[in-house]
Design a protein around this motif. Structure first.
Motif, PDB file in Angstrom:
ATOM      1  N   LEU A  32       5.486   7.517   6.973  1.00  0.00           N
ATOM      2  CA  LEU A  32       4.345   7.501   6.048  1.00  0.00           C
ATOM      3  C   LEU A  32       3.518   8.776   6.167  1.00  0.00           C
ATOM      4  N   LYS A  33       3.396   9.283   7.390  1.00  0.00           N
ATOM      5  CA  LYS A  33       2.620  10.515   7.599  1.00  0.00           C
ATOM      6  C   LYS A  33       3.288  11.696   6.906  1.00  0.00           C
ATOM      7  N   THR A  34       4.641  11.749   6.990  1.00  0.00           N
ATOM      8  CA  THR A  34       5.369  12.824   6.308  1.00  0.00           C
ATOM      9  C   THR A  34       5.111  12.757   4.800  1.00  0.00           C
ATOM     10  N   ARG A  35       5.170  11.532   4.274  1.00  0.00           N
ATOM     11  CA  ARG A  35       4.932  11.345   2.845  1.00  0.00           C
ATOM     12  C   ARG A  35       3.508  11.771   2.456  1.00  0.00           C
ATOM     13  N   ARG A  36       2.586  11.381   3.301  1.00  0.00           N
ATOM     14  CA  ARG A  36       1.172  11.689   3.019  1.00  0.00           C
ATOM     15  C   ARG A  36       0.962  13.206   3.013  1.00  0.00           C
ATOM     16  N   ILE A  96      -0.814   3.339   6.688  1.00  0.00           N
ATOM     17  CA  ILE A  96      -0.606   3.814   8.062  1.00  0.00           C
ATOM     18  C   ILE A  96      -1.402   2.965   9.051  1.00  0.00           C
ATOM     19  N   SER A  97      -2.614   2.588   8.649  1.00  0.00           N
ATOM     20  CA  SER A  97      -3.469   1.809   9.557  1.00  0.00           C
ATOM     21  C   SER A  97      -2.918   0.401   9.784  1.00  0.00           C
ATOM     22  N   MET A  98      -1.982  -0.013   8.942  1.00  0.00           N
ATOM     23  CA  MET A  98      -1.503  -1.404   9.021  1.00  0.00           C
ATOM     24  C   MET A  98      -0.201  -1.571   9.781  1.00  0.00           C
ATOM     25  N   THR A  99       0.390  -0.480  10.263  1.00  0.00           N
ATOM     26  CA  THR A  99       1.667  -0.628  10.972  1.00  0.00           C
ATOM     27  C   THR A  99       1.575  -0.046  12.381  1.00  0.00           C
ATOM     28  N   HIS A 132       0.830  -1.210   0.000  1.00  0.00           N
ATOM     29  CA  HIS A 132       0.000   0.000   0.000  1.00  0.00           C
ATOM     30  C   HIS A 132       0.865   1.261   0.000  1.00  0.00           C
ATOM     31  N   ALA A 133       1.973   1.220   0.735  1.00  0.00           N
ATOM     32  CA  ALA A 133       2.885   2.368   0.748  1.00  0.00           C
ATOM     33  C   ALA A 133       3.468   2.591  -0.644  1.00  0.00           C
ATOM     34  N   CYS A 134       3.851   1.495  -1.288  1.00  0.00           N
ATOM     35  CA  CYS A 134       4.429   1.575  -2.631  1.00  0.00           C
ATOM     36  C   CYS A 134       3.374   2.088  -3.624  1.00  0.00           C
ATOM     37  N   ARG A 135       2.160   1.559  -3.530  1.00  0.00           N
ATOM     38  CA  ARG A 135       1.063   1.979  -4.412  1.00  0.00           C
ATOM     39  C   ARG A 135       0.809   3.478  -4.250  1.00  0.00           C
TER      40      ARG A 135
END
Lengths: 116, 414
Positions: free
Chosen positions: B404-408, B392-395, B368-371
């Protein structure tokens, strides 16, 4: 050292008499037994009657109790064994892998205790 | 004169460096790992008393072996009951063991020791712990700390494993030729587990034993014992090349820094050189296995001057090869990342979704992160945001969530 190879499977899960697979299956068992005999490794080996014939006994406070059925009601039941004289666990595991039931059941390998 | 600190440092160094070698030689005498370990421990205690007083012996390792041997004979004599055949045989073996002027003149039995510790009849965690203890010379306390385990529990685990080796018929020997490939694979897996455990540790655990360095040390021992085994070299290369980037992977407050943003000057050039040489050697000899392929990919990253000049198409080709040997989600997702730079994010996403259809990827967080990243890079921002939410919900790992939050946020405020 001596190893006991205990053969477990779900009754009726292996090749059944009257099917095409049954002949080669029994043949494989006979072949394995003969090989162990020829190599001087076989002490004994037998198949057991179905678990429906089992009777379990215990003595508590001097009273003998017999119960119809096996020691434990599990899916896979003890169906036979080989007692073999082998070099070490590696050899025992190799022998266990040659037991036809290993492909659908399980073979438990236990060294025989030595009291000296 | 030697100060007691110097002597203690010398003994500590010997234990670390030569423990596996010494223990293997001693186990080879009688075939009994537990007795060998107890007697080596006795010899170390004796050394701590004698060496500060008498000075260091000329050949400390030979001294330790001779002392351990005397201790073993004492122990066997004391415990022997008249009829115990096994102990009488063991005593005979210890009494007739070769005398050593120095350790190097005795046959190296470390490979036998490694195979014993990694025997498939032991459970995975015990194999890892026993290898660190017996081959690596780590103390039980150090191993327990490394796995954030209680020392008693770790001691009990090691005792149980050694008892099983002694009584279940696990012999101190090399596996038969037909078993060797599987058994070596098992050993490599144990080393890689140790290595990855070392990388899982968060930065606040400063006292944690450096398992990654330990795994590399064990990898060197293994390649020395198996000089012609390509995957043993491949694994050592992979560990070196991964470890080379460790410092650059974490920011000042412990946050994860992706390859793209790493300061390449912080990479360990020595380890990269060593890893690359191993990769080149393996590739020049034969078809590379999974470890060597991953090492080759890592080497390509290490060779690139910066992220943009990475040889992405070569990396995609290597991932394609790896996929034929190990078709799993990790390979698929990493390949998609490489593909997105070798070609473009759209092609990569299409391929990821096509190949991944039967791979249970939905439950794999990096998918999901890659997608999310591939979607964002082709301007499909809304879809990218929800893919980030899913990831994010999966880790539960704080560094991952923060990353992931920074990326988002970068997508949201574009």
């Amino acid at each position: 050292m001596q190893f006991m190879l205990l053969i477990y499977s779900q009754e009726g899960s292996g090749p059944q008499p009257g099917t095409d697979e049954f002949g080669p299956f029994i043949g494989a068992y006979m072949g394995f037994t003969q090989k162990m005999k020829d190599e001087g490794k076989l002490i004994s080996g037998e198949g057991l009657q179905p678990v429906a014939t089992a009777t379990t006994l215990s003595i508590r406070d001097g009273k003998t109790q017999t119960v119809d059925g096996p020691f434990a009601e599990t899916k896979e039941q003890l169906g036979g064994y080989y007692l073999l004289e082998l070099e070490d666990l590696d050899e025992a595991l190799k022998c266990a892998a040659e037991i036809p039931t290993a492909t659908y059941g399980r073979v438990e390998v236990r060294p025989v205790a030595v009291y000296d | 004169m030697h100060s007691s600190n110097q002597v203690e440092a010398q003994i500590t160094r010997l234990i670390r460096e030569d423990w596996g070698r010494l223990l293997a030689v001693l186990t080879g005498f009688g075939g009994d790992l537990t007795l060998a370990e107890d007697c080596l421990q006795d010899a170390v205690v004796a050394a701590l008393q004698a060496w500060p007083r008498d000075g260091l012996p000329k050949a400390p390792d030979a001294w330790l072996i001779a002392t351990a041997r005397r201790k073993a004979i004492d122990r066997l004599r004391r415990s022997r009951t008249a009829e115990n055949k096994a102990e009488a045989v063991a005593l005979w073996h210890w009494q007739h063991a070769p005398e050593a002027q120095e350790l190097q003149t005795l046959p190296d039995k470390r490979l036998e020791l490694i195979f014993t510790c990694c025997h498939p009849a032991l459970d995975q965690k015990s194999r890892v712990a026993l290898t660190l203890r017996a081959v690596g010379g780590l103390t039980t306390g150090e191993i327990a700390a490394a796995f954030v385990d209680k020392q008693d529990a770790m001691a009990a685990r090691l005792t149980r494993a050694k008892k099983k080796i002694a009584s279940a018929g696990i012999r101190f020997r090399l596996p038969d030729a037909e078993d060797l490939p599987d058994r070596i694979d098992g050993v490599l897996k144990v080393l890689y587990l140790i290595f990855n455990e070392g990388h899982r540790g968060s930065s606040d655990q400063l006292t944690r034993t450096d398992l990654a360095e330990e795994a590399i040390r064990l990898g060197r021992v293994l390649t020395a014992c198996l000089p012609h085994h390509l995957e043993a070299k491949g694994l050592l290369a992979l560990m070196l090349l991964t470890e080379a980037r460790r410092l650059a992977r974490k920011g000042p407050s412990g946050e994860f820094i992706p390859l793209e943003d790493q300061a390449r000057s912080r990479w360990d050039r020595g380890k990269i050189r060593e890893g690359r040489a191993l990769v080149e050697e393996v590739l020049s000899i034969g078809p590379p296995g999974p470890y060597a392929l991953q090492a080759a990919i890592s080497a390509l990253h290490a060779e690139a001057r910066d992220f943009a000049s990475t040889d992405w198409s070569q990396i995609v080709a290597l991932y394609d090869l790896l996929w034929t040997l190990q078709p799993n989600p990790v390979v698929l997702v990493n390949c998609a990342v490489a593909q997105s730079y070798a070609a473009d994010p759209k092609t990569a996403l299409a391929q990821l979704e096509a190949t991944g259809a039967g791979q249970h990827l939905q439950a794999y967080q990096p998918y999901h992160a890659c997608r999310a990243d591939l979607l964002a890079r082709q301007g499909r921002y809304e879809e990218a945001l929800s893919a980030y939410d899913r990831a994010i919900s999966m880790t539960e790992a704080p560094e991952e969530i923060a990353f992931l939050k920074t990326r988002r946020a970068a997508v949201e405020t574009r």
